[in-house]
Design an enzyme around this catalytic site. Structure first.
Site, PDB file in Angstrom:
ATOM      1  N   ASP A  11      44.107  35.752  45.138  1.00  0.00           N
ATOM      2  CA  ASP A  11      44.026  36.362  43.628  1.00  0.00           C
ATOM      3  C   ASP A  11      42.527  35.364  42.853  1.00  0.00           C
ATOM      4  O   ASP A  11      42.776  34.214  42.640  1.00  0.00           O
ATOM      5  CB  ASP A  11      45.251  36.340  43.275  1.00  0.00           C
ATOM      6  CG  ASP A  11      46.119  36.603  42.365  1.00  0.00           C
ATOM      7  OD1 ASP A  11      45.387  37.840  41.796  1.00  0.00           O
ATOM      8  OD2 ASP A  11      46.906  35.539  41.823  1.00  0.00           O
ATOM      9  N   ASP A  13      43.959  35.499  38.987  1.00  0.00           N
ATOM     10  CA  ASP A  13      44.343  34.625  37.526  1.00  0.00           C
ATOM     11  C   ASP A  13      45.039  33.883  38.408  1.00  0.00           C
ATOM     12  O   ASP A  13      46.594  34.303  38.901  1.00  0.00           O
ATOM     13  CB  ASP A  13      45.000  35.651  37.016  1.00  0.00           C
ATOM     14  CG  ASP A  13      43.368  36.982  35.837  1.00  0.00           C
ATOM     15  OD1 ASP A  13      42.845  36.186  35.767  1.00  0.00           O
ATOM     16  OD2 ASP A  13      44.110  37.874  35.873  1.00  0.00           O
ATOM     17  N   GLY A  48      50.460  39.111  37.493  1.00  0.00           N
ATOM     18  CA  GLY A  48      49.647  40.054  38.704  1.00  0.00           C
ATOM     19  C   GLY A  48      50.954  41.461  38.319  1.00  0.00           C
ATOM     20  O   GLY A  48      50.197  42.356  39.647  1.00  0.00           O
ATOM     21  N   ARG A  51      47.997  46.237  33.196  1.00  0.00           N
ATOM     22  CA  ARG A  51      47.955  45.706  31.943  1.00  0.00           C
ATOM     23  C   ARG A  51      48.536  46.838  31.660  1.00  0.00           C
ATOM     24  O   ARG A  51      49.606  46.863  31.072  1.00  0.00           O
ATOM     25  CB  ARG A  51      46.224  46.427  31.531  1.00  0.00           C
ATOM     26  CG  ARG A  51      46.066  45.763  30.108  1.00  0.00           C
ATOM     27  CD  ARG A  51      44.412  46.281  29.396  1.00  0.00           C
ATOM     28  NE  ARG A  51      43.194  45.940  30.384  1.00  0.00           N
ATOM     29  CZ  ARG A  51      42.812  46.315  30.393  1.00  0.00           C
ATOM     30  NH1 ARG A  51      41.861  47.021  29.455  1.00  0.00           N
ATOM     31  NH2 ARG A  51      41.933  45.334  31.214  1.00  0.00           N
ATOM     32  N   ASN A 120      39.052  42.833  34.444  1.00  0.00           N
ATOM     33  CA  ASN A 120      38.594  41.814  33.557  1.00  0.00           C
ATOM     34  C   ASN A 120      37.545  41.201  34.458  1.00  0.00           C
ATOM     35  O   ASN A 120      36.624  39.791  34.578  1.00  0.00           O
ATOM     36  CB  ASN A 120      38.456  40.944  32.880  1.00  0.00           C
ATOM     37  CG  ASN A 120      38.838  41.696  31.361  1.00  0.00           C
ATOM     38  OD1 ASN A 120      37.996  42.302  30.780  1.00  0.00           O
ATOM     39  ND2 ASN A 120      40.480  42.063  30.838  1.00  0.00           N
ATOM     40  N   ASP A 172      49.328  33.675  43.274  1.00  0.00           N
ATOM     41  CA  ASP A 172      50.584  32.696  42.947  1.00  0.00           C
ATOM     42  C   ASP A 172      51.780  34.066  42.358  1.00  0.00           C
ATOM     43  O   ASP A 172      52.648  33.618  41.274  1.00  0.00           O
ATOM     44  CB  ASP A 172      49.485  32.782  41.025  1.00  0.00           C
ATOM     45  CG  ASP A 172      49.708  33.442  40.256  1.00  0.00           C
ATOM     46  OD1 ASP A 172      49.320  34.538  40.652  1.00  0.00           O
ATOM     47  OD2 ASP A 172      49.343  33.175  39.094  1.00  0.00           O
TER      48      ASP A 172
HETATM   49  C1  BG6 Z   1      45.976  39.997  36.830  1.00  0.00           C
HETATM   50  C2  BG6 Z   1      47.294  39.478  35.964  1.00  0.00           C
HETATM   51  O1  BG6 Z   1      45.522  39.435  37.304  1.00  0.00           O
HETATM   52  O2  BG6 Z   1      45.667  40.953  36.331  1.00  0.00           O
HETATM   53  C3  BG6 Z   1      47.995  40.310  35.080  1.00  0.00           C
HETATM   54  O3  BG6 Z   1      47.857  38.190  36.498  1.00  0.00           O
HETATM   55  C4  BG6 Z   1      47.697  41.215  33.937  1.00  0.00           C
HETATM   56  O4  BG6 Z   1      48.793  39.440  33.962  1.00  0.00           O
HETATM   57  C5  BG6 Z   1      46.341  41.644  35.426  1.00  0.00           C
HETATM   58  O5  BG6 Z   1      48.129  42.287  33.349  1.00  0.00           O
HETATM   59  C6  BG6 Z   1      45.555  42.997  34.953  1.00  0.00           C
HETATM   60  O6  BG6 Z   1      44.270  42.739  33.649  1.00  0.00           O
HETATM   61  P1  BG6 Z   1      43.126  42.947  33.005  1.00  0.00           P
HETATM   62  O7  BG6 Z   1      42.340  41.981  32.628  1.00  0.00           O
HETATM   63  O8  BG6 Z   1      42.629  44.297  33.745  1.00  0.00           O
HETATM   64  O9  BG6 Z   1      43.854  43.386  31.672  1.00  0.00           O
HETATM   65 MG    MG Z   2      47.688  35.807  39.595  1.00  0.00          MG
END
Ligand code: BG6
Ligand code: MG
Length: 212
Positions: A11, A13, A48, A51, A120, A172
């Protein structure tokens, strides 16, 4: 006896890079502007989670219903704040042990991949200088079902040309552990702060515990 592991899917983030605070600050700014209560305890529930699903959790505290168009606009606004914040990420934001662990696995011929819900992911990997560090990257741009659905990990394993049973997933978040188990992967919970993730096959507190 369990299968030998030929691939490790990380993973992103909260495992490879510390983006938790950026997510928190961006959601907090959006929630404050809307007059919606939001704090770090609620933020933990977003780990996890995609969005749009994160926004739904935040809206549990809203004083009025929001239309789908408003929700799309709020998610886009949060993401603009988030992208601004992750623009300051550097190699220093790579979590302890991640680089050593990646080198160790590669030296032993173990394939490494990213399996992240985040759209992202490409920006973040570029910011921390790891855009070429993985054999495969599956992210939020490639999937239609978020964790706890195993889609993102199945895509990563397919890109590594490995069956799930020969891959470990390091996660995580509860949703990620569930996704890994549902996909038939060995699920390794990474919990640097004391936070039990039930149902994992193993639990580690530093990434270097993988170096065995
Ligand atoms: C996950 C994060 O990896 O990505 C979440 O743990 C987040 O908190 C999710 O909402 C989506 O991320 P993004 O960057 O597409 O908004
Ligand atoms: Mg994570």
């Amino acid at each position: 006896m369990s299968n030998p592991i030929f691939g490790v899917i990380f993973d992103l983030d909260g495992v490879i890079v510390s983006t938790d605070n950026c997510h928190y600050l961006a959601w907090k700014r959006m929630a404050d502007e809307e007059g919606i209560y939001f704090d770090r305890t609620i933020n933990e529930r977003l780990r996890g989670v995609s969005r749009m699903e994160s926004l739904e959790i935040i809206l549990e505290r809203a004083q009025r219903p929001y239309t789908d168009d408003e929700k799309q606009a709020m998610a886009a606004r949060k993401n603009a704040y988030y992208v601004e914040l992750i623009g300051s990420l550097t190699r220093a934001d790579i979590l302890p042990g991640a680089l050593d662990t990646l080198s160790y696995l590669k030296e032993r011929g173990v394939k490494v991949a990213i399996g992240s819900s985040s759209k992202n992911t490409p920006i973040i990997l570029r910011q921390i200088g790891l855009e070429n560090a993985f054999d495969a990257v599956a992210d939020g741009n490639a999937i239609t079902h978020s964790k706890p659905d195993p889609e993102v990990f199945l895509k990563a394993a397919a890109a590594l040309a490995l069956p799930p049973a020969c891959c470990a997933v390091v996660e995580d978040a509860k949703s990620g552990i569930e996704a890994a188990r549902r996909g038939g992967f060995r699920a390794i919970a990474y919990t640097p702060t004391p936070r039990r993730l039930t149902n994992a096959d193993a639990e580690i507190h530093t990434l270097t515990e993988l170096l065995v």
